[in-house]
Scaffold this motif. Sequence first.
Motif, PDB file in Angstrom:
ATOM      1  N   ILE A 136       0.871  -1.249  -0.244  1.00  0.00           N
ATOM      2  CA  ILE A 136       0.267  -0.184   0.268  1.00  0.00           C
ATOM      3  C   ILE A 136       1.462   1.400  -0.215  1.00  0.00           C
ATOM      4  CG2 ILE A 136      -1.271   1.250   0.976  1.00  0.00           C
ATOM      5  CD1 ILE A 136      -2.175  -1.493   2.662  1.00  0.00           C
ATOM      6  N   GLY A 137       0.774   1.847  -1.112  1.00  0.00           N
ATOM      7  CA  GLY A 137       1.470   3.511  -1.432  1.00  0.00           C
ATOM      8  C   GLY A 137       0.395   4.290  -0.514  1.00  0.00           C
ATOM      9  N   SER A 138       1.738   5.447  -0.448  1.00  0.00           N
ATOM     10  CA  SER A 138       0.715   6.796   0.492  1.00  0.00           C
ATOM     11  C   SER A 138       0.545   7.728  -0.662  1.00  0.00           C
ATOM     12  CB  SER A 138       0.715   6.643   1.479  1.00  0.00           C
ATOM     13  OG  SER A 138       2.119   6.882   1.503  1.00  0.00           O
ATOM     14  N   ALA A 139       1.146   7.789  -1.755  1.00  0.00           N
ATOM     15  CA  ALA A 139       1.496   8.725  -3.036  1.00  0.00           C
ATOM     16  C   ALA A 139       0.983  10.063  -3.035  1.00  0.00           C
ATOM     17  CB  ALA A 139       1.455   8.342  -4.700  1.00  0.00           C
ATOM     18  N   SER A 140      -1.028   9.402  -3.204  1.00  0.00           N
ATOM     19  CA  SER A 140      -1.454  10.913  -1.875  1.00  0.00           C
ATOM     20  C   SER A 140      -1.951  11.713  -1.522  1.00  0.00           C
ATOM     21  CB  SER A 140      -3.456  10.507  -2.044  1.00  0.00           C
ATOM     22  OG  SER A 140      -3.817  11.133  -2.044  1.00  0.00           O
ATOM     23  N   GLU A 141      -1.760  13.109  -1.268  1.00  0.00           N
ATOM     24  CA  GLU A 141      -1.643  13.484  -0.398  1.00  0.00           C
ATOM     25  C   GLU A 141      -3.029  14.179   0.471  1.00  0.00           C
ATOM     26  OE1 GLU A 141       1.108  16.977  -0.997  1.00  0.00           O
ATOM     27  OE2 GLU A 141       2.684  16.401  -1.719  1.00  0.00           O
ATOM     28  N   THR A 142      -3.774  13.677  -0.292  1.00  0.00           N
ATOM     29  CA  THR A 142      -5.511  14.192   0.370  1.00  0.00           C
ATOM     30  C   THR A 142      -5.732  12.658   1.091  1.00  0.00           C
ATOM     31  OG1 THR A 142      -5.501  15.081  -1.517  1.00  0.00           O
ATOM     32  CG2 THR A 142      -7.440  14.706  -0.413  1.00  0.00           C
ATOM     33  N   LEU A 143      -6.253  12.837   1.544  1.00  0.00           N
ATOM     34  CA  LEU A 143      -6.689  12.115   3.130  1.00  0.00           C
ATOM     35  C   LEU A 143      -8.094  11.808   2.567  1.00  0.00           C
ATOM     36  CD1 LEU A 143      -5.046  13.634   6.659  1.00  0.00           C
ATOM     37  CD2 LEU A 143      -4.877  11.475   5.389  1.00  0.00           C
ATOM     38  N   GLN A 144      -8.321  10.789   2.939  1.00  0.00           N
ATOM     39  CA  GLN A 144      -9.419   9.704   2.721  1.00  0.00           C
ATOM     40  C   GLN A 144     -10.524   9.359   3.423  1.00  0.00           C
ATOM     41  OE1 GLN A 144     -10.241   8.180  -1.472  1.00  0.00           O
ATOM     42  NE2 GLN A 144      -8.198   7.876  -1.846  1.00  0.00           N
ATOM     43  N   LEU A 158     -12.193   5.678   9.244  1.00  0.00           N
ATOM     44  CA  LEU A 158     -10.856   5.260   8.460  1.00  0.00           C
ATOM     45  C   LEU A 158     -10.385   6.708   8.131  1.00  0.00           C
ATOM     46  CD1 LEU A 158     -11.382   2.607   9.407  1.00  0.00           C
ATOM     47  CD2 LEU A 158      -9.757   1.749   7.528  1.00  0.00           C
ATOM     48  N   ARG A 159      -9.003   7.926   8.061  1.00  0.00           N
ATOM     49  CA  ARG A 159      -8.462   7.838   7.244  1.00  0.00           C
ATOM     50  C   ARG A 159      -7.637   7.805   6.392  1.00  0.00           C
ATOM     51  NH1 ARG A 159      -7.083  13.627   9.294  1.00  0.00           N
ATOM     52  NH2 ARG A 159      -6.022  12.064  10.815  1.00  0.00           N
ATOM     53  N   LEU A 160      -7.686   8.127   5.399  1.00  0.00           N
ATOM     54  CA  LEU A 160      -6.801   7.088   4.286  1.00  0.00           C
ATOM     55  C   LEU A 160      -6.021   7.739   4.135  1.00  0.00           C
ATOM     56  CD1 LEU A 160      -9.501   3.991   3.045  1.00  0.00           C
ATOM     57  CD2 LEU A 160      -7.609   4.189   5.217  1.00  0.00           C
ATOM     58  N   GLN A 161      -4.810   7.280   3.212  1.00  0.00           N
ATOM     59  CA  GLN A 161      -3.786   8.442   2.631  1.00  0.00           C
ATOM     60  C   GLN A 161      -3.544   7.335   1.024  1.00  0.00           C
ATOM     61  OE1 GLN A 161      -0.181   9.714   3.704  1.00  0.00           O
ATOM     62  NE2 GLN A 161       0.052  11.439   2.997  1.00  0.00           N
ATOM     63  N   ALA A 162      -4.179   6.734   0.836  1.00  0.00           N
ATOM     64  CA  ALA A 162      -4.194   5.493   0.065  1.00  0.00           C
ATOM     65  C   ALA A 162      -5.206   5.453  -0.965  1.00  0.00           C
ATOM     66  CB  ALA A 162      -3.858   4.067   0.240  1.00  0.00           C
ATOM     67  N   ASP A 163      -5.605   4.293  -1.450  1.00  0.00           N
ATOM     68  CA  ASP A 163      -6.960   3.619  -1.590  1.00  0.00           C
ATOM     69  C   ASP A 163      -7.286   2.897  -0.879  1.00  0.00           C
ATOM     70  OD1 ASP A 163      -8.965   3.203  -3.964  1.00  0.00           O
ATOM     71  OD2 ASP A 163      -8.163   2.846  -5.725  1.00  0.00           O
ATOM     72  N   PRO A 164      -9.071   3.561  -1.333  1.00  0.00           N
ATOM     73  CA  PRO A 164      -9.041   2.241  -0.178  1.00  0.00           C
ATOM     74  C   PRO A 164      -9.516   0.751  -0.566  1.00  0.00           C
ATOM     75  CG  PRO A 164     -10.905   3.990   0.031  1.00  0.00           C
ATOM     76  CD  PRO A 164      -9.344   3.905  -1.252  1.00  0.00           C
ATOM     77  N   ALA A 165      -8.849   0.362  -2.067  1.00  0.00           N
ATOM     78  CA  ALA A 165      -9.378  -0.292  -2.529  1.00  0.00           C
ATOM     79  C   ALA A 165      -7.608  -0.838  -2.209  1.00  0.00           C
ATOM     80  CB  ALA A 165      -9.838  -0.997  -4.453  1.00  0.00           C
ATOM     81  N   ALA A 205     -10.460  -4.884  16.524  1.00  0.00           N
ATOM     82  CA  ALA A 205     -10.835  -4.462  15.579  1.00  0.00           C
ATOM     83  C   ALA A 205     -10.279  -3.079  15.372  1.00  0.00           C
ATOM     84  CB  ALA A 205     -12.776  -4.707  15.722  1.00  0.00           C
ATOM     85  N   GLU A 206     -10.686  -2.352  16.141  1.00  0.00           N
ATOM     86  CA  GLU A 206     -10.062  -0.769  15.947  1.00  0.00           C
ATOM     87  C   GLU A 206      -8.391  -0.850  15.974  1.00  0.00           C
ATOM     88  OE1 GLU A 206     -10.296   3.556  17.899  1.00  0.00           O
ATOM     89  OE2 GLU A 206     -11.449   1.711  18.497  1.00  0.00           O
ATOM     90  N   GLN A 207      -7.805  -1.528  16.867  1.00  0.00           N
ATOM     91  CA  GLN A 207      -6.916  -1.960  16.523  1.00  0.00           C
ATOM     92  C   GLN A 207      -5.816  -2.402  15.069  1.00  0.00           C
ATOM     93  OE1 GLN A 207      -5.378  -3.703  20.284  1.00  0.00           O
ATOM     94  NE2 GLN A 207      -5.388  -2.028  22.203  1.00  0.00           N
ATOM     95  N   LEU A 208      -6.647  -3.357  15.030  1.00  0.00           N
ATOM     96  CA  LEU A 208      -6.259  -4.276  13.401  1.00  0.00           C
ATOM     97  C   LEU A 208      -6.497  -2.912  12.423  1.00  0.00           C
ATOM     98  CD1 LEU A 208      -5.547  -6.581  11.541  1.00  0.00           C
ATOM     99  CD2 LEU A 208      -8.089  -7.331  12.211  1.00  0.00           C
ATOM    100  N   LEU A 209      -7.879  -2.326  12.538  1.00  0.00           N
ATOM    101  CA  LEU A 209      -7.312  -1.702  11.360  1.00  0.00           C
ATOM    102  C   LEU A 209      -6.629   0.016  11.236  1.00  0.00           C
ATOM    103  CD1 LEU A 209     -11.489  -0.768  12.162  1.00  0.00           C
ATOM    104  CD2 LEU A 209      -9.945  -2.444   9.636  1.00  0.00           C
ATOM    105  N   SER A 210      -5.990   0.075  12.742  1.00  0.00           N
ATOM    106  CA  SER A 210      -5.100   1.133  13.006  1.00  0.00           C
ATOM    107  C   SER A 210      -4.175   0.287  11.853  1.00  0.00           C
ATOM    108  CB  SER A 210      -6.017   1.149  14.445  1.00  0.00           C
ATOM    109  OG  SER A 210      -6.345   2.507  14.549  1.00  0.00           O
ATOM    110  N   VAL A 268      -3.422   3.511   6.456  1.00  0.00           N
ATOM    111  CA  VAL A 268      -4.938   4.431   7.386  1.00  0.00           C
ATOM    112  C   VAL A 268      -4.086   5.408   8.664  1.00  0.00           C
ATOM    113  CG1 VAL A 268      -5.526   3.504   8.916  1.00  0.00           C
ATOM    114  CG2 VAL A 268      -6.098   1.951   7.399  1.00  0.00           C
ATOM    115  N   MET A 269      -4.020   6.386   8.273  1.00  0.00           N
ATOM    116  CA  MET A 269      -3.536   7.291   9.396  1.00  0.00           C
ATOM    117  C   MET A 269      -4.342   7.008  10.927  1.00  0.00           C
ATOM    118  SD  MET A 269      -1.536   8.233   6.919  1.00  0.00           S
ATOM    119  CE  MET A 269      -0.544   9.211   8.182  1.00  0.00           C
ATOM    120  N   ASP A 270      -5.668   7.332  11.007  1.00  0.00           N
ATOM    121  CA  ASP A 270      -6.681   7.205  12.088  1.00  0.00           C
ATOM    122  C   ASP A 270      -7.789   5.920  12.130  1.00  0.00           C
ATOM    123  OD1 ASP A 270      -7.504   8.380  14.356  1.00  0.00           O
ATOM    124  OD2 ASP A 270      -8.743   9.235  13.777  1.00  0.00           O
TER     125      ASP A 270
END
Length: 362
Positions: A270-278, A323-330, A296-301, A306-308
């Motif tokens: 998983i890359g985080s090339a996107s600077e926009t959080l999703q 979830l706040r992501l710095q990557a495509d959810p897929a 479950a929350e710890q696993l997702l974090s 996954v920033m948060d």
Amino acid sequence: MRQIILLVWLAFVGVVGSIAITPSVSHAAVELKELYQFRVQVNSQAPRERQQALQEALQATLLKLSGDSQLEGHPLVEQALRNVRDFVVQYGYQQDEQLWLWVQFDQTQVDRLIQQAGSGIWSNLRPQLLVWLVAEDDDLRRQLLGADSEAIVVQQLRNAANRRGLPIQLPLLDLNDSMTVSVIDVWARFMDTINFASARYSPDGIVVARFYRTDPSMITEQQPQRWSGDWTLHIGELRWSGTVRAMDRSELGALVIRDVTDQLAARYRIGSASETLQEWTVTIDQLLRLEATIAAEQLLSSMPAVMDAQLVSYNGRTAQYKLRLQADPARIRQAMDLSKQLQAVTDETEDGDAVFRWVEQP
């Protein structure tokens, strides 16, 4: 007679449930630990040797985290290796039969380096692969190599898998296996038979590899390698294949692991090339205990990029997380699909969110 009995049995299980002998992507994924630690064998505690060992440890850590063989030559990585101490949290020496330098790297800095170099982080959830390997010798005799083999090619295969963070196992080749699968079955890639023999190991995927003498007509001054190999990787409905060549047969196992890891990591890292959080909403059912909800929350974090992850609702059974992501959810979804504790209920809801069922682990 053994082949006839086997074919009849295969026909029977094919009728009543062929799905049962197909490897499942989420059935036995392995969670790797201590990804940001590494040990290097050294001869002394001399400063120069310590600097070289730290560089070797950082290179190995980058490879294990990303699965990306191309990282080593990136200018940012070369610069990081020259300033390797900037990435070190702590190090120390350990003595057993040999002297080792143990080092712990800073996770945030290492992750940032990988992402700035244009690659990504491979989740610590890795598919467990079962490797069926047939190797020819100089006299063209073919042999199945299993878990107890002391052949150098098997040792190199294991070492390469360990270095790259790829969980593998070889079949036991005991009476059960010998009654089910033969050298011919593996050499010819009779996948029905191989799948049936593999079911007892519950792997996530199957690698079938063959090592043999290179056809003399293919040996040239530009490609003088005398040994060749080919491999196929099956994970669920996914298929990969490739070929390798080497001067010595013992090198082929490590080359196969390199290629297999490159293919898997390219899909799952998983890359985080996107600077926009999703933002992405994940719903998890069957969370019957508060402890499971927290787990479950710890696993997702813990998922890369996954920033948060925050719990936004819980009704005693079903929880919803933002979830706040710095990557495509897929890409995050692919990593989650390897978790033993998350079983997908739907591919995706109409609004792009995901629904999972929590599976308690024994």
